[in-house]
Design a protein around this motif. Structure first.
Motif, PDB file in Angstrom:
ATOM      1  N   TYR A 193     -41.407 -37.919   2.191  1.00 51.05           N
ATOM      2  CA  TYR A 193     -41.884 -37.566   0.701  1.00 51.05           C
ATOM      3  C   TYR A 193     -40.547 -37.779  -0.206  1.00 51.05           C
ATOM      4  CZ  TYR A 193     -46.750 -36.513   1.430  1.00 51.05           C
ATOM      5  OH  TYR A 193     -48.061 -36.355   1.686  1.00 51.05           O
ATOM      6  N   ALA A 194     -39.385 -37.193   0.426  1.00 45.01           N
ATOM      7  CA  ALA A 194     -38.104 -37.330  -0.253  1.00 45.01           C
ATOM      8  C   ALA A 194     -37.740 -38.710  -0.503  1.00 45.01           C
ATOM      9  CB  ALA A 194     -37.273 -36.362   0.530  1.00 45.01           C
ATOM     10  N   LEU A 195     -37.950 -39.603   0.518  1.00 46.68           N
ATOM     11  CA  LEU A 195     -37.651 -40.834   0.291  1.00 46.68           C
ATOM     12  C   LEU A 195     -38.447 -41.625  -0.783  1.00 46.68           C
ATOM     13  CD1 LEU A 195     -37.046 -42.430   3.977  1.00 46.68           C
ATOM     14  CD2 LEU A 195     -35.240 -42.032   1.970  1.00 46.68           C
ATOM     15  N   LEU A 196     -39.744 -41.392  -0.864  1.00 42.13           N
ATOM     16  CA  LEU A 196     -40.428 -41.777  -1.997  1.00 42.13           C
ATOM     17  C   LEU A 196     -40.015 -41.435  -3.366  1.00 42.13           C
ATOM     18  CD1 LEU A 196     -44.123 -41.787  -0.513  1.00 42.13           C
ATOM     19  CD2 LEU A 196     -42.703 -43.786  -0.693  1.00 42.13           C
ATOM     20  N   ALA A 197     -39.656 -40.100  -3.142  1.00 42.74           N
ATOM     21  CA  ALA A 197     -39.156 -39.626  -4.649  1.00 42.74           C
ATOM     22  C   ALA A 197     -37.932 -40.463  -5.001  1.00 42.74           C
ATOM     23  CB  ALA A 197     -38.995 -38.171  -4.456  1.00 42.74           C
ATOM     24  N   PHE A 198     -36.995 -40.493  -3.981  1.00 42.93           N
ATOM     25  CA  PHE A 198     -35.593 -41.264  -4.317  1.00 42.93           C
ATOM     26  C   PHE A 198     -35.969 -42.730  -4.473  1.00 42.93           C
ATOM     27  CE2 PHE A 198     -31.941 -43.498  -2.639  1.00 42.93           C
ATOM     28  CZ  PHE A 198     -31.034 -43.147  -3.447  1.00 42.93           C
ATOM     29  N   ASP A 199     -36.677 -43.170  -4.005  1.00 45.31           N
ATOM     30  CA  ASP A 199     -37.022 -44.766  -4.581  1.00 45.31           C
ATOM     31  C   ASP A 199     -37.634 -44.843  -5.800  1.00 45.31           C
ATOM     32  OD1 ASP A 199     -36.518 -45.814  -2.108  1.00 45.31           O
ATOM     33  OD2 ASP A 199     -38.416 -45.949  -1.090  1.00 45.31           O
ATOM     34  N   LEU A 200     -38.442 -43.653  -6.420  1.00 47.91           N
ATOM     35  CA  LEU A 200     -38.835 -43.858  -7.738  1.00 47.91           C
ATOM     36  C   LEU A 200     -37.770 -43.444  -8.776  1.00 47.91           C
ATOM     37  CD1 LEU A 200     -42.380 -41.831  -7.362  1.00 47.91           C
ATOM     38  CD2 LEU A 200     -41.962 -44.375  -7.650  1.00 47.91           C
ATOM     39  N   GLY A 201     -36.968 -42.607  -8.432  1.00 46.93           N
ATOM     40  CA  GLY A 201     -35.721 -42.019  -8.956  1.00 46.93           C
ATOM     41  C   GLY A 201     -34.982 -43.273  -9.285  1.00 46.93           C
ATOM     42  N   THR A 202     -34.563 -44.119  -8.265  1.00 48.19           N
ATOM     43  CA  THR A 202     -33.812 -45.459  -8.218  1.00 48.19           C
ATOM     44  C   THR A 202     -34.361 -46.370  -9.372  1.00 48.19           C
ATOM     45  OG1 THR A 202     -33.230 -45.092  -6.060  1.00 48.19           O
ATOM     46  CG2 THR A 202     -33.103 -47.463  -7.152  1.00 48.19           C
ATOM     47  N   LEU A 203     -35.659 -46.707  -9.275  1.00 46.18           N
ATOM     48  CA  LEU A 203     -36.514 -47.690  -9.978  1.00 46.18           C
ATOM     49  C   LEU A 203     -36.468 -47.231 -11.541  1.00 46.18           C
ATOM     50  CD1 LEU A 203     -39.614 -48.353  -7.855  1.00 46.18           C
ATOM     51  CD2 LEU A 203     -37.372 -49.402  -7.952  1.00 46.18           C
ATOM     52  N   LEU A 204     -36.494 -45.836 -11.665  1.00 43.59           N
ATOM     53  CA  LEU A 204     -36.255 -45.411 -13.093  1.00 43.59           C
ATOM     54  C   LEU A 204     -34.788 -45.453 -13.698  1.00 43.59           C
ATOM     55  CD1 LEU A 204     -38.544 -42.179 -12.901  1.00 43.59           C
ATOM     56  CD2 LEU A 204     -38.974 -44.296 -14.173  1.00 43.59           C
ATOM     57  N   PHE A 205     -33.985 -45.439 -12.708  1.00 43.32           N
ATOM     58  CA  PHE A 205     -32.664 -45.417 -13.060  1.00 43.32           C
ATOM     59  C   PHE A 205     -32.468 -47.140 -13.412  1.00 43.32           C
ATOM     60  CE2 PHE A 205     -28.241 -46.956 -11.762  1.00 43.32           C
ATOM     61  CZ  PHE A 205     -27.496 -46.149 -12.502  1.00 43.32           C
ATOM     62  N   VAL A 206     -33.063 -48.068 -12.685  1.00 44.67           N
ATOM     63  CA  VAL A 206     -32.785 -49.445 -13.051  1.00 44.67           C
ATOM     64  C   VAL A 206     -33.528 -49.628 -14.513  1.00 44.67           C
ATOM     65  CG1 VAL A 206     -33.582 -51.700 -12.336  1.00 44.67           C
ATOM     66  CG2 VAL A 206     -32.885 -50.082 -10.854  1.00 44.67           C
ATOM     67  N   VAL A 207     -34.508 -49.323 -14.963  1.00 44.54           N
ATOM     68  CA  VAL A 207     -35.059 -49.317 -16.291  1.00 44.54           C
ATOM     69  C   VAL A 207     -34.348 -48.728 -17.048  1.00 44.54           C
ATOM     70  CG1 VAL A 207     -37.089 -48.805 -17.493  1.00 44.54           C
ATOM     71  CG2 VAL A 207     -37.592 -49.371 -15.296  1.00 44.54           C
ATOM     72  N   GLY A 208     -33.879 -47.681 -17.095  1.00 43.58           N
ATOM     73  CA  GLY A 208     -32.983 -46.727 -18.012  1.00 43.58           C
ATOM     74  C   GLY A 208     -31.687 -47.537 -18.481  1.00 43.58           C
ATOM     75  N   THR A 209     -30.943 -48.051 -17.274  1.00 46.04           N
ATOM     76  CA  THR A 209     -29.686 -48.453 -17.530  1.00 46.04           C
ATOM     77  C   THR A 209     -29.848 -50.044 -18.412  1.00 46.04           C
ATOM     78  OG1 THR A 209     -29.656 -49.567 -15.247  1.00 46.04           O
ATOM     79  CG2 THR A 209     -28.539 -47.529 -15.599  1.00 46.04           C
ATOM     80  N   SER A 210     -30.980 -50.712 -18.316  1.00 47.61           N
ATOM     81  CA  SER A 210     -30.977 -51.791 -18.947  1.00 47.61           C
ATOM     82  C   SER A 210     -30.840 -51.502 -20.593  1.00 47.61           C
ATOM     83  CB  SER A 210     -32.357 -52.491 -18.834  1.00 47.61           C
ATOM     84  OG  SER A 210     -33.373 -51.764 -19.276  1.00 47.61           O
TER      85      SER A 210
END
Length: 259
Positions: A27-44
């Motif tokens: 579950y922590a890995l899934l949360a980390f993946d989602l956080g990573t994807l949000l980071f990609v969007v935010g930094t654009s």
């Protein structure tokens, strides 16, 4: 040697086991993946800077460590390495680790997340842990497929267009275009020029509409439960079924005591 063996046993537990620690880890890995994807969007929305590149590198190192651990725990690491989703994940990790590229291909990490969600162990655990998922599993999976498709296609649009197309300034512009193309609304205020842009638009419309129709079908189709018939193996039945519609065997489908 003993330490290496203990580490391998621990990794196999975390990735393949069903202990409370393994469940929390996945579950922590899934949360980390989602956080990573949000980071990609935010930094654009922000220009590249030393701070963002340092953050990219830290995420890349964490993703690389998880990638190595996952394959160390796999019973078939060679075959897993050749899987298309694994190759896409490797590209995503490299895009974080190579500063000059930014995290451009980081959106491909969504494919890894989708593969984890569709994994047998994850599905079993989600059914047991979340009643809403258990009751509407196909709707959740169809919605996830559509969301991941929109996210990845928006990422592709952004990465292929934002340097040359003034209409695509950040990820939201790409998302807006992807959704208008997928729904065939086509407002025309944002377009992708050239043959490559037109073919990308066609791909979004064809595959996106297919996934959208799949989601609509699962939402409006009568709800069924997943229970394997002991005689013929049919796995989907009406929620109040007493007999298997394929072979007539008496079923004993567990329910939750609701009226």
């Amino acid at each position: 040697m003993g330490g290496r063996y203990e580490m391998k046993v621990l990794l196999q537990e975390l990735y393949q086991g069903d202990t409370p620690r393994a469940r929390r880890y996945r579950y922590a890995l899934l949360a980390f993946d989602l956080g990573t994807l949000l980071f990609v969007v935010g930094t654009s929305f922000h220009p590249r800077s030393a701070v963002l590149e340092a953050a990219d590198a830290l995420i890349g190192v964490a993703l690389l460590a998880e990638f190595i651990a996952r394959h160390a725990a796999s019973p078939t690491p060679g075959r897993d390495l050749l899987h298309p989703v694994t190759l896409a994940d490797a590209v995503a990790i490299l895009s974080f680790l190579i500063p000059v590229t930014g995290e451009g291909a980081g959106f491909l990490r969504a494919l890894r997340t989708l593969r984890v969600l569709h994994g047998y162990k994850t599905l079993v655990r989600l059914r047991e842990d979340f009643r809403a998922f258990r009751r509407n599993e196909e709707v959740w999976l169809a919605a996830t497929n559509l969301v991941v498709f929109v996210f990845i296609m928006s990422g592709i649009v952004y990465e292929t267009q934002h340097r040359t197309n003034p209409l695509i300034g950040h990820y939201v512009d790409a998302l807006y275009f992807t959704v208008t193309a997928l729904t065939t609304t086509g407002f025309g205020d944002i377009t992708l020029p050239g043959t490559a842009g037109r073919m990308l638009s066609v791909a979004i419309m064809i595959f996106g509409v297919t996934l959208f129709l799949r989601l609509a079908q699962t939402i409006f189709r009568p709800a069924k439960v997943r229970f394997e018939c002991p005689a013929c193996g049919l796995r989907r039945h009406e929620s109040d079924a007493v007999h298997c519609k394929a072979c007539g065997t008496v079923l004993h489908i567990p329910d939750e005591g609701e009226a």
